[in-house]
Design a protein around this motif. Structure first.
Motif, mmCIF file in Angstrom:
data_model
loop_
_atom_site.group_PDB
_atom_site.id
_atom_site.type_symbol
_atom_site.label_atom_id
_atom_site.label_comp_id
_atom_site.label_asym_id
_atom_site.label_seq_id
_atom_site.Cartn_x
_atom_site.Cartn_y
_atom_site.Cartn_z
ATOM 1 N N GLY A 57 -3.225 -52.908 17.509
ATOM 2 C CA GLY A 57 -3.118 -51.672 16.811
ATOM 3 C C GLY A 57 -1.856 -50.993 17.188
ATOM 4 O O GLY A 57 -0.938 -51.538 17.845
ATOM 5 N N ARG A 58 -1.567 -49.845 16.397
ATOM 6 C CA ARG A 58 -0.620 -48.957 16.409
ATOM 7 C C ARG A 58 -0.293 -48.343 17.685
ATOM 8 O O ARG A 58 -1.486 -47.774 18.187
ATOM 9 C CB ARG A 58 -0.502 -47.951 15.161
ATOM 10 C CG ARG A 58 0.755 -47.313 15.298
ATOM 11 C CD ARG A 58 2.030 -48.046 15.107
ATOM 12 N NE ARG A 58 2.383 -48.300 13.657
ATOM 13 C CZ ARG A 58 2.935 -49.293 13.190
ATOM 14 N NH1 ARG A 58 3.117 -50.428 14.004
ATOM 15 N NH2 ARG A 58 3.336 -49.461 11.805
ATOM 16 N N PRO B 5 3.315 -44.047 11.550
ATOM 17 C CA PRO B 5 2.233 -44.326 10.385
ATOM 18 C C PRO B 5 2.290 -45.832 10.317
ATOM 19 O O PRO B 5 2.874 -46.676 10.887
ATOM 20 C CB PRO B 5 2.737 -43.733 9.335
ATOM 21 C CG PRO B 5 3.783 -42.588 9.851
ATOM 22 C CD PRO B 5 4.413 -42.972 10.911
ATOM 23 N N HIS C 218 -7.356 -53.597 11.594
ATOM 24 C CA HIS C 218 -7.169 -52.272 11.210
ATOM 25 C C HIS C 218 -6.262 -51.490 12.407
ATOM 26 O O HIS C 218 -6.628 -51.729 13.628
ATOM 27 C CB HIS C 218 -8.524 -51.089 11.476
ATOM 28 C CG HIS C 218 -8.425 -50.058 10.673
ATOM 29 N ND1 HIS C 218 -7.884 -48.945 11.355
ATOM 30 C CD2 HIS C 218 -9.057 -49.531 9.641
ATOM 31 C CE1 HIS C 218 -7.815 -47.863 10.725
ATOM 32 N NE2 HIS C 218 -8.363 -48.150 9.449
ATOM 33 N N PHE D 45 -5.873 -48.981 13.814
ATOM 34 C CA PHE D 45 -6.685 -48.095 15.003
ATOM 35 C C PHE D 45 -7.757 -48.651 15.625
ATOM 36 O O PHE D 45 -8.769 -47.647 15.940
ATOM 37 C CB PHE D 45 -6.514 -46.670 14.272
ATOM 38 C CG PHE D 45 -5.262 -46.062 13.932
ATOM 39 C CD1 PHE D 45 -4.215 -45.584 14.858
ATOM 40 C CD2 PHE D 45 -4.906 -46.001 12.510
ATOM 41 C CE1 PHE D 45 -2.941 -45.361 14.452
ATOM 42 C CE2 PHE D 45 -3.725 -45.574 12.243
ATOM 43 C CZ PHE D 45 -2.636 -45.253 12.938
ATOM 44 N N SER D 46 -8.068 -49.960 15.237
ATOM 45 C CA SER D 46 -9.397 -50.398 15.965
ATOM 46 C C SER D 46 -9.132 -50.629 17.638
ATOM 47 O O SER D 46 -10.102 -50.676 18.222
ATOM 48 C CB SER D 46 -9.504 -51.786 15.317
ATOM 49 O OG SER D 46 -8.520 -52.459 15.696
ATOM 50 N N ARG E 287 -7.273 -46.311 19.652
ATOM 51 C CA ARG E 287 -8.424 -45.780 18.779
ATOM 52 C C ARG E 287 -8.082 -44.458 18.478
ATOM 53 O O ARG E 287 -8.811 -43.889 17.531
ATOM 54 C CB ARG E 287 -9.829 -46.127 19.364
ATOM 55 C CG ARG E 287 -10.369 -47.710 19.545
ATOM 56 C CD ARG E 287 -11.494 -47.706 19.979
ATOM 57 N NE ARG E 287 -11.412 -49.288 20.459
ATOM 58 C CZ ARG E 287 -12.340 -49.622 21.576
ATOM 59 N NH1 ARG E 287 -12.946 -48.670 22.291
ATOM 60 N NH2 ARG E 287 -12.376 -50.909 21.962
ATOM 61 N N ASP F 2 -6.079 -41.737 16.989
ATOM 62 C CA ASP F 2 -5.118 -42.141 15.932
ATOM 63 C C ASP F 2 -4.038 -40.546 16.403
ATOM 64 O O ASP F 2 -4.447 -39.522 15.935
ATOM 65 C CB ASP F 2 -5.677 -41.714 14.439
ATOM 66 C CG ASP F 2 -4.437 -41.861 13.339
ATOM 67 O OD1 ASP F 2 -3.451 -41.869 13.464
ATOM 68 O OD2 ASP F 2 -4.931 -41.996 12.258
ATOM 69 N N THR F 3 -3.059 -41.033 16.691
ATOM 70 C CA THR F 3 -2.059 -39.903 16.815
ATOM 71 C C THR F 3 -0.735 -40.256 15.884
ATOM 72 O O THR F 3 0.384 -39.921 16.668
ATOM 73 C CB THR F 3 -1.672 -39.886 18.609
ATOM 74 O OG1 THR F 3 -1.189 -41.312 18.867
ATOM 75 C CG2 THR F 3 -2.766 -39.412 19.567
ATOM 76 N N THR F 4 -0.932 -40.243 14.823
ATOM 77 C CA THR F 4 0.224 -40.649 14.114
ATOM 78 C C THR F 4 1.000 -39.564 13.666
ATOM 79 O O THR F 4 0.725 -38.340 13.415
ATOM 80 C CB THR F 4 -0.368 -41.179 12.466
ATOM 81 O OG1 THR F 4 -1.231 -42.380 12.701
ATOM 82 C CG2 THR F 4 0.733 -41.489 11.509
ATOM 83 N N ASP G 137 2.476 -40.337 20.908
ATOM 84 C CA ASP G 137 2.342 -40.407 19.149
ATOM 85 C C ASP G 137 2.986 -41.901 19.000
ATOM 86 O O ASP G 137 3.456 -42.661 19.744
ATOM 87 C CB ASP G 137 3.313 -39.229 18.839
ATOM 88 C CG ASP G 137 4.824 -39.312 19.048
ATOM 89 O OD1 ASP G 137 4.834 -39.601 20.432
ATOM 90 O OD2 ASP G 137 5.404 -39.019 18.426
ATOM 91 N N CYS H 68 1.346 -34.090 13.501
ATOM 92 C CA CYS H 68 0.823 -35.048 14.322
ATOM 93 C C CYS H 68 0.093 -34.332 15.156
ATOM 94 O O CYS H 68 -0.029 -32.905 15.368
ATOM 95 C CB CYS H 68 1.940 -35.548 14.927
ATOM 96 S SG CYS H 68 1.435 -36.718 16.062
#
Length: 459
Positions: free
Chosen positions: A116-117, A94, A103, A105-106, A27, A29-31, A91, A38
């Motif tokens: 999630g990413r 994207p 989502h 980043f959920s 959750r 977001d460290t894109t 990190d 970043c």
């Protein structure tokens, strides 16, 4: 008097925390969009807080505003052994929510998965290491060797704000570390034997191809697009790019890949003797890999150097011949093949095109007969007795390249038990990245055994 039995892992708490921590880290977001765009600090603060709650004293270190890293040392029961580094990056690459089922980043937990990413690359491993460290503090359990945990920034770009900076500016934090473990190894890879039986293979990273990102530049005579132009930069560049793309790189078998092919052949049930008289890798290797079936995917990208054109740039108007044209090429180089790679690029670029490195990092190779590799194998087999554990060279790279500058031998070891329906490789940088809840719990058990178990003799 017999020594007291070691404290037990409070598994129920660890089982809950590995899932919750993975979800909560996702959750944040460290894109990493590259070029310095970043901000890992929220995830670094989260990790540092979880460690501090357990009584540790983590160092939160910023290389630039928002580019934060976390390092902590945990004392081991055998301080005479060399310290071990366990690293994971904060990190992520994207992700476009429009293409995802959930989502990115959920951190949603759905259908037995954490989505999630970063679910596999690699906030999951950060979560497992945090949960284990907290459990050790609660129970009095401890790793066998001194353990340095490093949660880094910028791995998904150049590592200049993360591991590279830590190695250069804070090398003392890693004093005594002789070996390290990081991402992309110890996961379940499903294949089949020659008799059709299902196989569970766990590749452990014992090497990495070197990174050789290149820029090709052609220069010519600018002019009107309607005129004959025999000094066209775009044409010269296009010809060079086509040569690079079509080049057949020769087979080069490193010690790690030789061990991998031998181990995979044994698991699958294919006769294999790479030292047999008359065996010619350039002629015989590809047919051998075909007989290994899907298992060959674990080595197919690491038996050669590679150079893939990925970017083209030229011109500003259709009817103007530009004076320059450039291309980007993602090159990867096997250990010991650096000179061969450079010589090939000289020939492929030709006299009209210059080439240069835009980013470069070394190829790595670690011993497959070490006590640490034996301990990784033993830890996996303790929790999946019917499996096969093989060393592999990773086709890409990780922060291990930077830490190797400190003399640290690195292994890719982030254990996960995965079902046949989940393609681990496709999840890296892919859409709908997710990790099974049970895979996280398996990973915690295996890592705890590896880190806290008895020493293993070399294989």
């Amino acid at each position: 008097m017999a020594e007291p039995a070691p404290a037990a892992l409070d598994q129920a708490v660890v089982d809950e925390e590995v899932v919750r921590f993975t979800s909560e880290l996702i959750r944040l977001d460290t894109t990493n969009r590259g070029g310095g765009d970043c901000r890992e600090r929220p995830a670094a603060e989260y990790a540092a807080a979880r460690l501090a709650e357990a009584g540790y004293a983590p160092a939160l270190l910023e290389s630039a505003p928002g580019r934060a890293n976390v390092v902590v040392r945990i004392g081991g029961t055998d301080p005479g052994s060399g310290a071990l580094l366990a690293h994971g990056h904060l990190d992520v690459v994207p992700a476009d929510p429009a293409h995802w089922r959930v989502h990115p980043f959920s951190g949603e937990v759905r259908d037995g998965m954490v989505w999630g990413r970063g679910a596999v690359d690699m906030k999951n491993t950060v979560a497992v290491l945090l949960a284990l460290a907290r459990s050790w503090a609660r129970t009095g359990r401890a790793p066998r060797r001194d353990l340095v945990l490093a949660f880094t920034a910028d791995e998904e770009d150049s590592a200049v704000h993360g591991a590279e900076w830590l190695v250069r500016e804070h090398a003392g934090l890693f004093e005594g570390c002789t070996e390290g473990i990081g991402e992309s190894g110890g996961y379940t890879f499903h294949a089949s034997g020659t008799d059709g039986r299902p196989l569970r293979i766990y590749p452990v990273g014992a090497g990495e191809r070197g990174t050789a990102w290149l820029r090709l530049t052609a220069r010519g005579t600018a002019g009107h697009g309607s005129k004959v132009n025999r000094d066209n930069a775009v044409g010269a560049l296009a010809a060079a790019v086509a040569r690079v793309d079509a080049h057949a790189w020769p087979v080069r078998l490193t010690p790690v890949t030789r061990a991998a092919i031998t181990g995979l052949a044994e698991a699958v049930g294919v006769p294999c003797d790479l030292d047999a008289p008359g065996f010619a890798p350039g002629r015989d290797l590809d047919p051998l890999l075909e007989r290994l079936g899907r298992a060959a995917d674990l080595v197919r990208s690491t038996v050669r150097n590679s150079a893939n054109p990925t970017m083209l740039s030229a011109g500003y108007k259709l009817n103007v011949v530009p004076a320059t044209a450039t291309a980007g090429v993602d090159g990867r180089v096997l250990p010991g093949a650096e000179d061969e790679f450079a010589a090939a690029l000289d020939a492929l670029a030709g006299p009209r095109v210059e080439w240069e490195f835009t980013h470069r990092s070394p190829a790595l190779s670690s011993p497959t007969g070490s006590a640490s590799f034996a301990a990784m194998r033993a830890a996996i087999l303790a929790h999946d007795p019917g499996a096969h554990v093989v060393p592999v060279c990773m086709s890409g790279g990780s922060d291990a390249k930077q830490f190797s500058a400190l003399g640290i031998a690195n292994y890719g070891f982030s254990p996960l038990l995965l079902p046949p329906s989940l393609d681990y490789g496709a999840l890296f940088h892919g859409v709908d990245e997710r990790v099974p809840v049970e895979a996280l719990r398996f990973g915690a058990r295996v890592l705890d055994r590896f880190l806290c178990g008895p020493p293993a003799s070399g294989a």
